[in-house]
Design a protein around this motif. Structure first.
Motif, PDB file in Angstrom:
ATOM      1  N   PHE A   1       0.848  -1.197   0.000  1.00 60.77           N
ATOM      2  CA  PHE A   1       0.000   0.000   0.000  1.00 60.77           C
ATOM      3  C   PHE A   1       0.886   1.250   0.000  1.00 60.77           C
ATOM      4  O   PHE A   1       1.029   1.906   1.033  1.00 60.77           O
ATOM      5  N   PRO A   2       1.473   1.620  -1.166  1.00 57.38           N
ATOM      6  CA  PRO A   2       2.452   2.718  -1.180  1.00 57.38           C
ATOM      7  C   PRO A   2       1.897   4.046  -0.649  1.00 57.38           C
ATOM      8  O   PRO A   2       2.615   4.776   0.053  1.00 57.38           O
ATOM      9  N   GLU A   3       0.637   4.356  -0.930  1.00 56.32           N
ATOM     10  CA  GLU A   3       0.130   5.647  -0.447  1.00 56.32           C
ATOM     11  C   GLU A   3       0.055   5.678   1.076  1.00 56.32           C
ATOM     12  O   GLU A   3       0.222   6.724   1.706  1.00 56.32           O
TER      13      GLU A   3
ATOM     14  N   VAL B   1       8.377  -2.100  -6.451  1.00 58.82           N
ATOM     15  CA  VAL B   1       9.587  -1.521  -5.869  1.00 58.82           C
ATOM     16  C   VAL B   1       9.636   0.001  -6.064  1.00 58.82           C
ATOM     17  O   VAL B   1       9.900   0.747  -5.116  1.00 58.82           O
ATOM     18  N   ASN B   2       9.365   0.475  -7.264  1.00 62.26           N
ATOM     19  CA  ASN B   2       9.439   1.918  -7.513  1.00 62.26           C
ATOM     20  C   ASN B   2       8.476   2.697  -6.624  1.00 62.26           C
ATOM     21  O   ASN B   2       8.856   3.687  -5.992  1.00 62.26           O
ATOM     22  N   ALA B   3       7.233   2.240  -6.585  1.00 66.56           N
ATOM     23  CA  ALA B   3       6.230   2.943  -5.784  1.00 66.56           C
ATOM     24  C   ALA B   3       6.589   2.897  -4.304  1.00 66.56           C
ATOM     25  O   ALA B   3       6.398   3.863  -3.560  1.00 66.56           O
TER      26      ALA B   3
ATOM     27  N   ALA C   1       7.519   6.236  -2.081  1.00 64.35           N
ATOM     28  CA  ALA C   1       6.620   6.556  -0.968  1.00 64.35           C
ATOM     29  C   ALA C   1       7.320   6.563   0.378  1.00 64.35           C
ATOM     30  O   ALA C   1       6.971   7.361   1.253  1.00 64.35           O
ATOM     31  N   GLY C   2       8.327   5.686   0.553  1.00 66.05           N
ATOM     32  CA  GLY C   2       8.834   5.456   1.892  1.00 66.05           C
ATOM     33  C   GLY C   2      10.184   6.049   2.221  1.00 66.05           C
ATOM     34  O   GLY C   2      10.563   6.118   3.385  1.00 66.05           O
ATOM     35  N   ARG C   3      10.934   6.526   1.228  1.00 66.21           N
ATOM     36  CA  ARG C   3      12.291   7.000   1.502  1.00 66.21           C
ATOM     37  C   ARG C   3      12.253   8.308   2.309  1.00 66.21           C
ATOM     38  O   ARG C   3      11.289   9.071   2.255  1.00 66.21           O
ATOM     39  N   THR C   4      13.357   8.545   3.000  1.00 67.63           N
ATOM     40  CA  THR C   4      13.532   9.838   3.654  1.00 67.63           C
ATOM     41  C   THR C   4      14.128  10.826   2.646  1.00 67.63           C
ATOM     42  O   THR C   4      14.465  10.455   1.521  1.00 67.63           O
ATOM     43  N   ASP C   5      14.310  12.064   3.092  1.00 66.42           N
ATOM     44  CA  ASP C   5      14.892  13.074   2.192  1.00 66.42           C
ATOM     45  C   ASP C   5      16.297  12.682   1.735  1.00 66.42           C
ATOM     46  O   ASP C   5      16.728  13.031   0.634  1.00 66.42           O
ATOM     47  N   SER C   6      17.002  11.939   2.576  1.00 64.03           N
ATOM     48  CA  SER C   6      18.354  11.521   2.208  1.00 64.03           C
ATOM     49  C   SER C   6      18.354  10.238   1.367  1.00 64.03           C
ATOM     50  O   SER C   6      19.422   9.692   1.077  1.00 64.03           O
ATOM     51  N   GLY C   7      17.161   9.747   1.003  1.00 62.77           N
ATOM     52  CA  GLY C   7      17.085   8.554   0.161  1.00 62.77           C
ATOM     53  C   GLY C   7      17.331   7.254   0.910  1.00 62.77           C
ATOM     54  O   GLY C   7      17.633   6.224   0.304  1.00 62.77           O
TER      55      GLY C   7
END
Lengths: 272, 272
Positions: free
Chosen positions: B191-193, B219-221, B225-231
Motif C-alpha cells: 500500500f504505497p500511499e 519496488v518503484n512505488a 513513498a517510503g524513503r527519507t529526504d536523504s534517500g
C-alpha cells in the motif's frame, strides 16, 4: 474431541473454572530446581500433579522457556500433561500473530510440536493471520481482546464507530472468525464491567481471564461479570500466586500451590 | 553502537536498503539440506555469505525455526552472522506482544539469547508491552504498524478520530514510545500511499517494509513513498524471492540468491 468439548468436560469433572498458568521464573523457583538441568520440568510437573484435580486448564507461558532456551523442557512438560492428565486442556500462551504462511508455522509449533489443545493469538494482523490455526479442527484459537495490563488501553480503548476497539474485536471474532466454533477470547479480570460487555457480545464463547492473583483483579466481580447463564464459560487464570505460594520457610512449594489453587477455585465457585 | 547507528552505517557501506529475510521452509530447501541434521544452519549461512555485501540487514523469521524445534540452529546462525558479518544488523522477526513481566522474558530471548540488534513487536497490548525492550539501550524495537497481508485491514484500517488505526499507531510510536530513539515501524509495501502517510507522520524513523518479491509489492512505488529526504530510512525486505531463487535445474541456490538480491538492491537504488 474438540478443545471446546474438552474444556466443557474439565469444567464439570473438576467443578473448576481455574486455569493454572505455568510461568517458571528461574529466580523464583525453589533452590533445588535452580541448579538442576531439568529443574523447570521438575518444578512444573510437580505443580501440575499438585493441582490437576483443581484446574480446568493449564497454560504454559512460552516466553519463560524461550528466554532460557528451555523449549525441550516445555516439550516434555506438555507430553507429561497429555500423558498423565489427558482430560485437562493444554493452552500454549504465545500470543503469536503473523501473515498466513508464517501463522501456519506457528500453528505447527503449538499444535504439532507441543500438542496444545489451544493457543493464544493477537488480532492485530487480521483474519488471514488467524485462519491457518483453524485447519486443526479439534483445536482452539484464543484471540486477545481486552488485556489486563495498564497499557492495554492504548489501542484497545480507542473509539471505533462509537465503541472501544476491544468490543469491535469481540464482535469480529463472534460474527466471522468463529465460523467453526473454535474461538475463545482473552479478557482481563481488571475491568469487570468490560468483561460483562464482552460476554454480552459473544454469547457462550469461552473467555480466558488473566488478572486475578498477582495482578489484583477481584474474583467476585470477575465471575459475576463473565460467567455464562450456566455458571461456566470462563478459564480464570492464576500463575504467580499459585506457583510461588510458599508463605513460610520450610513449607513445601507444591503443597502451598495446592492450597492456593484450592482457595482460588473455591472462591470462584462461591461467586458462581 | 546503537541499532539505528549500525543500520545507518550498513546502508552506507553496502549502498543498500535491502533486508534479506531468512524463512527456511524445509520443503523448499535444496535436497542436500533437507536430510542433514544441521541443514537449516548450512542453508542460511550460505545465503548470508552470498548476500552480505548486498544487504543492510538480515531478518530470521523465528516461526520457521520454532515449527521444527530448530532453535539451536537459529542460535548458531545468529552467532555466525555476528561473527562473520558484524556490521550487518540482525533483526529477529518474532512479533511478540505481552504484559511487562513477560515482555521482559521475550526481550531476553531476542537480545541476550539470539543477540539480535532489533526485534519486531505487536502494539496491541500497548506501552508497557513494549517498554521492557527499551532497557537494552543499544537495541531496536520495530513495532507493527501497517502490515502487508490482506487481513491487515481488519483492524489497522478501522477509523479512529477520523483516521485509520495504523496512523494512530505511527503517531503513538513517534510521539511517545520512541523516547529513546530506539523505535522503527513495520509498514507493508503493498500500500504505497499508506507508506507515504506513515513517512509523513514519523519523520526519519526507519521503516521495515515487507511485501515486495513473493507478496507482489511494486519496488518503484515503495521507494518513492517510503524513503527519507536523504534517500534512506527503509529496510525493504525480501525473503522467499531470494531464498528460493533457483530458476533452472542445476543452478546453484546461493548464486541464484545473490543474483536476485543484487537485482533487487539495484532496482531499489534506481528508484532512490
Amino acid at each position: 474431541m474438540t478443545f471446546i468439548n474438552k474444556l466443557d468436560a474439565a469444567w464439570a469433572a473438576n467443578d473448576s473454572l481455574l486455569c493454572v498458568g505455568l510461568d517458571p521464573d528461574m529466580a523464583r523457583l525453589p533452590a533445588q530446581f535452580q541448579s538442576a538441568p531439568d529443574g523447570i520440568y521438575r518444578f512444573c510437573t510437580e505443580i501440575i500433579d499438585a493441582t490437576a484435580d483443581l484446574a480446568c486448564a493449564f497454560k504454559p507461558q512460552i516466553a519463560y522457556f524461550a528466554a532460557l532456551g528451555a523449549e525441550q523442557q516445555l516439550e516434555r512438560i506438555c507430553a507429561y500433561l497429555r500423558d498423565k492428565h489427558p482430560h485437562i486442556p493444554l493452552i500454549l500462551d504465545s500470543k503469536r500473530g503473523d501473515i498466513g504462511a508464517t501463522a501456519k508455522q506457528y500453528a505447527r509449533e503449538a499444535y504439532d510440536r507441543y500438542g496444545a489443545d489451544a493457543v493464544t493469538v493477537s488480532p492485530y494482523m487480521g483474519s488471514d493471520s488467524v485462519e491457518p490455526y483453524m485447519e486443526w479442527r479439534d483445536r482452539g484459537v484464543i484471540v486477545l481482546c481486552r488485556t489486563s495490563n495498564p497499557g492495554g488501553s492504548d489501542l484497545q480503548f480507542l473509539e471505533v464507530n462509537g465503541r472501544p476497539l476491544y468490543q469491535h474485536v469481540a464482535q469480529l471474532v463472534a460474527d466471522k472468525w468463529n465460523h467453526n466454533g473454535q474461538c475463545a477470547l482473552v479478557v482481563g479480570a481488571t475491568f469487570p464491567e468490560e468483561l460483562a460487555q464482552v460476554r454480552a457480545i459473544v454469547g457462550d464463547m469461552p473467555l480466558l481471564v488473566p488478572g486475578i492473583g498477582a495482578q489484583g483483579g477481584d474474583v467476585n466481580a470477575t465471575v459475576t461479570a463473565g460467567r455464562t447463564d450456566s455458571g461456566k464459560g470462563m478459564m480464570i487464570n492464576s500463575s504467580r500466586a499459585i506457583l510461588y505460594a510458599t508463605a513460610a520457610a520450610g513449607e513445601d512449594f507444591a503443597q502451598a500451590a495446592r492450597r492456593v489453587a484450592r482457595e482460588t477455585r473455591d472462591a470462584i465457585n462461591a461467586a458462581r
